[in-house]
Scaffold this motif. Structure first.
Motif, mmCIF file in Angstrom:
data_model
loop_
_atom_site.group_PDB
_atom_site.id
_atom_site.type_symbol
_atom_site.label_atom_id
_atom_site.label_comp_id
_atom_site.label_asym_id
_atom_site.label_seq_id
_atom_site.Cartn_x
_atom_site.Cartn_y
_atom_site.Cartn_z
ATOM 1 N N SER A 74 0.821 -1.229 0.000
ATOM 2 C CA SER A 74 0.000 0.000 0.000
ATOM 3 C C SER A 74 0.846 1.267 0.000
ATOM 4 O O SER A 74 0.295 2.367 -0.039
ATOM 5 C CB SER A 74 -0.910 -0.007 1.229
ATOM 6 N N SER A 76 2.436 2.598 2.459
ATOM 7 C CA SER A 76 1.942 3.366 3.600
ATOM 8 C C SER A 76 2.603 2.823 4.869
ATOM 9 O O SER A 76 3.619 2.129 4.802
ATOM 10 C CB SER A 76 0.415 3.257 3.693
ATOM 11 N N THR A 77 2.029 3.117 6.017
ATOM 12 C CA THR A 77 2.552 2.652 7.296
ATOM 13 C C THR A 77 1.627 1.600 7.889
ATOM 14 O O THR A 77 0.416 1.823 8.013
ATOM 15 C CB THR A 77 2.713 3.813 8.291
ATOM 16 N N SER A 82 7.080 1.878 7.729
ATOM 17 C CA SER A 82 6.698 2.842 6.691
ATOM 18 C C SER A 82 7.398 2.448 5.400
ATOM 19 O O SER A 82 8.637 2.372 5.355
ATOM 20 C CB SER A 82 7.119 4.258 7.091
ATOM 21 N N SER A 84 7.959 2.769 1.072
ATOM 22 C CA SER A 84 7.877 3.670 -0.088
ATOM 23 C C SER A 84 8.665 3.048 -1.228
ATOM 24 O O SER A 84 9.831 3.368 -1.431
ATOM 25 C CB SER A 84 8.416 5.059 0.248
#
Length: 352
Positions: A74, A76-77, A82, A84
């Motif tokens: 996703s 996201s976190t 987290s 990326s």
């Protein structure tokens, strides 16, 4: 020009060409590897490297890995991870070597729930392999095929790297397997996150494979079940190249998903169990054990602890009886000493 034919594949290798390609110059310039997973400000995973989650049986290692994958899926976190992944490197490959297809499907559903994705549609960016029924050699070949032929691959999970080897205490096989990880991550610019058990008797990763993994990995995460509350598991760094992060914890909620435990304070006793891998250098182990077995090839357990204390004291390390017993377990797990009936002998071919 030196060339050699490899008997395994029949491939002719030009070592002169490899030598030239391996030269590093002060004028060379390289871009920092992209960071894809962090915990707070601590870098956990970068492209071109590999890492691991480790812990004892039932410590919820796979739940921890699911959180990492969901965060990457996703971007996201999830929990404290987290993620990326950059454009063009958003695909994820998850290879499970231990679970049945039924249980693998539960893991896949857990990942999708954590990523807040629908359960009736397979994400294009996630491929899941169930490899339990194959031999270690075939599992390794399938994973290599998937890594080399999946375009846009950024993250690879190998849940059960022990099952890619026939003998985790084989120095040669362990080195070959870790070399494969380094080759795949370097050539395909992916990050590989593996899962490996800890020894039952201490907090060291299992076998020569575990030792090699510790020595070469970017990060090794340790998942530990809380001694006072078995529903809670904590995550800390066993080894990390970047700045360390504060340990965090999670529990499994009513719908079977990991959720954070706020204001968790890890129990110090859990981290102090066992004999620390870094406490005594390899050369001192070698010297102490050579002293120990200088006069006898076999030593009975009844006299082993006392002799361990004396031989290690000679090389500068004084241990009490309890610590010497932990040392004995460590040496046995690392196959530095081998049990022979009711006695122990020195393994001259140990791999630290």
């Amino acid at each position: 020009m030196i060339k050699s034919k490899q008997p395994e594949s029949g491939t002719v290798i030009d070592f002169t060409e490899l030598w030239q390609k391996s030269r590093l110059l002060i004028t060379d310039e390289f871009v920092s590897p992209p960071v894809i997973v962090k915990v707070d400000d601590s870098i956990i995973c970068t492209l071109g490297n590999f890492s691991a989650s480790t812990g004892k049986a039932k410590s919820k290692k796979t739940f921890n890995v699911c959180a990492i994958v969901a965060a990457a899926l996703s971007n996201s976190t999830v929990l404290n991870y987290s993620a990326s992944l950059p454009e063009g490197k958003r695909k994820i490959l998850y290879a499970d070597t231990e679970q049945s297809a039924f249980h693998c499907l539960r893991i896949l559903k857990r990942i999708l729930k954590l990523a807040d994705l629908p359960l009736d549609q397979q994400p294009e960016s996630l491929e899941f392999l169930s490899l339990r029924k194959y031999s270690p050699k075939i599992r390794l070949a399938i994973i290599e095929e998937a890594i080399c032929h999946t375009e846009g691959l950024g993250l690879v999970i190998i849940d059960g790297i022990r099952d890619l080897a026939y003998d985790i205490n084989s120095p040669g096989e362990s080195t070959d397997l870790i070399t494969k990880l380094m080759q795949w991550t370097d050539e395909r610019l992916v990050h590989i996150h593996t899962v490996l058990h800890l020894n039952k008797g201490d907090d060291n990763t299992r076998g020569h494979l575990g030792t090699e993994l510790n020595n070469k990995a970017e990060t090794v995460l340790q998942v530990t079940k809380d001694e006072l509350d078995k529903d809670i598991s904590s995550v800390s760094s066993m080894y990390i190249r970047d700045i360390d992060f504060n340990p965090f914890a999670f529990r499994i909620n009513s719908i079977g998903l990991p959720e954070p435990v706020e204001d968790y304070h890890p129990k110090q006793a859990a981290s102090q169990k066992g004999f620390d891998y870094h406490e005594v250098p390899e050369a001192r182990h070698q010297e102490a054990l050579e002293n120990l077995f200088a006069d006898a090839e076999l030593i009975s357990y009844s006299s082993l602890i006392d002799k361990l204390q004396k031989s290690y004291a000679l090389v500068g390390y004084s241990f009490g009886v309890n610590k010497a017993k932990l040392l004995k377990v460590f040496l046995e797990n690392k196959r530095m000493i081998l049990k022979d009936d009711k006695s122990y002998r020195f393994n001259l071919d140990f791999h630290f």
